[in-house]
Design an enzyme around this catalytic site. Structure first.
Site, PDB file in Angstrom:
ATOM      1  CB  SER A 172       0.672   7.331  -0.167  1.00 11.70           C
ATOM      2  OG  SER A 172       1.870   6.210   0.292  1.00 11.70           O
ATOM      3  CE1 TYR A 185       5.007  10.345  -2.020  1.00 14.44           C
ATOM      4  CE2 TYR A 185       4.842   8.504  -0.436  1.00 14.44           C
ATOM      5  CZ  TYR A 185       4.444   9.249  -1.584  1.00 14.44           C
ATOM      6  OH  TYR A 185       3.617   8.462  -2.367  1.00 14.44           O
TER       7      TYR A 185
END
Length: 300
Positions: A172, A185
Site C-alpha cells: 500500500s 495497517y
C-alpha cells in the site's frame, strides 16, 4: 585508498544506470508470457484478488485461488473457468500458519509447483490505537505480513530449484507514508514493503536472477474496506484501474508499482524534507475516512 577508489568507480555506474533508466522510460518493455504458469493468489474471493485472477485467466494461466470466504472464492473460480482457465479454489485462513502450510502441500500434490505467487490477502481496521483491539492488531500482522513469509517459504524452494518464478507483494501507499488512525495497517504495510525489498536483495545475493519480485503500492481503493476515503489531491481509485497497473507491472517485471505514479514523488519528499514540511504536506492533502477514535470520544 582502495575504498576511495571503489567509491569513485561507483560514479560511472551511477551515470550509466541513470541514463539507462531514462531511456527505458520512453521505450515500452515487452510483456512476458504467463500462459501455463501456475498462479496462486491469496484473498482471491473479492476485490483486487478476484480481478487479478480474471486477468491471469484471460492470459491462460492455471489459477490456484485462496480465500477464507468459501462463497467468494467459488464465484471467482467459476468465472475464471468461463474465461477458459483451469481454476482450483481452496478455503484458506491466511492468518493461520498451519493452514497455509497444509494447503500448500495440497496445492503441490493436486496442481503442481506454483511459479507466480500473489500475496494479496489483507485486513484493515480504521481506528486509533486505543480503539484497535489487541486481537485486531495481531490479525493485521498475521495476514498483512506473516502470511507472506509462510507462503513464500512454502513455494519459493521450487522456484529457486528452477531459477524461475515471480513473487508479488500487495502492499500500500501506507507502506511508505503514514496516515493517522491506520496505525496497525501502516505498520504492517511498512513491513510488507520491507519484506519485498529484502527478498529482492536476497534473491540477488543468491544469484537467482530468474526469480522476479514486484510490490504494489496503491492509494485508497474503492473496495469498501475503508469507508468514505477522501483527499484533496489523491483520488480514490477504482479496482479495475489498480489491477490494470498491477498486471502491467507484473508482466514487465516492475519492482515497485505506485498507483497513481505520483505517489513515488510524495514518498521521496517525505524522505528528504524536514518534519515541519511533512506536517504541512499532510494538512494540504487532508486525507480523511470514517474511523473510530476512542481518545477523542473520551475528551468530549
Amino acid at each position: 585508498m582502495y575504498v576511495v577508489l571503489e567509491l569513485l568507480l561507483l560514479l560511472p555506474i551511477l551515470i550509466y544506470s541513470t541514463l539507462e533508466s531514462f531511456v527505458k522510460f520512453f521505450i515500452p518493455k515487452k510483456r512476458k508470457s504467463v500462459s501455463g504458469e501456475i498462479v496462486l493468489i491469496t484473498g482471491a474471493g473479492h476485490g483486487i484478488g478476484r480481478l487479478t485472477a480474471y486477468e491471469f485467466a484471460k492470459l491462460k494461466s492455471k489459477l490456484v485461488l485462496w480465500d477464507i470466504n468459501k462463497h467468494g472464492i467459488e464465484e471467482t473460480a467459476a468465472e475464471c473457468r468461463k474465461l477458459g482457465a483451469r481454476a482450483h479454489a481452496y478455503v484458506v485462513d491466511c492468518s493461520n500458519k498451519e493452514d497455509i502450510y497444509n494447503y500448500a502441500k495440497k496445492v503441490k500434490a493436486e496442481v503442481g509447483d506454483v511459479s507466480i505467487l500473489v500475496n494479496n490477502a489483507g485486513v484493515v481496521y480504521t481506528a486509533d490505537l486505543f480503539s484497535t483491539q489487541d486481537p485486531q492488531i495481531e490479525k493485521t500482522f498475521e495476514v498483512n505480513v506473516l502470511a507472506h513469509f509462510w507462503t513464500t517459504k512454502a513455494f519459493l524452494p521450487a522456484m529457486m530449484k528452477n531459477n524461475h518464478g515471480h513473487i508479488v507483494t500487495v502492499a500500500s501507499a501506507a507502506g511508505h507514508t503514514v496516515v493517522p488512525f491506520l496505525l496497525a495497517y501502516c505498520s504492517s504495510k511498512f513491513a510488507a514493503v520491507g519484506f519485498h525489498r529484502a527478498l529482492t536483495a536476497e534473491m540477488d545475493a543468491l544469484e537467482k536472477n530468474g526469480i522476479k519480485t514486484s510490490c504494489l503500492c496503491p492509494n485508497f481503493i474503492n473496495t469498501g474496506f475503508i469507508k468514505n476515503p477522501n483527499s484533496r489531491f489523491l483520488p480514490t481509485l477504482e479496482p479495475e484501474e489498480v489491477v490494470n497497473k498491477l498486471m502491467k507491472g507484473i508482466l514487465t517485471e516492475q519492482k515497485m508499482i505506485f498507483v497513481p505514479s505520483s505517489l513515488s514523488v510524495i514518498t521521496l519528499l517525505e524522505r528528504i524534507f524536514p518534519e515541519r514540511f511533512q506536517k504541512a504536506l499532510r494538512r494540504i492533502f487532508n486525507i480523511k475516512f470514517d474511523a473510530v477514535i476512542a481518545f477523542k470520544n473520551k475528551t468530549q
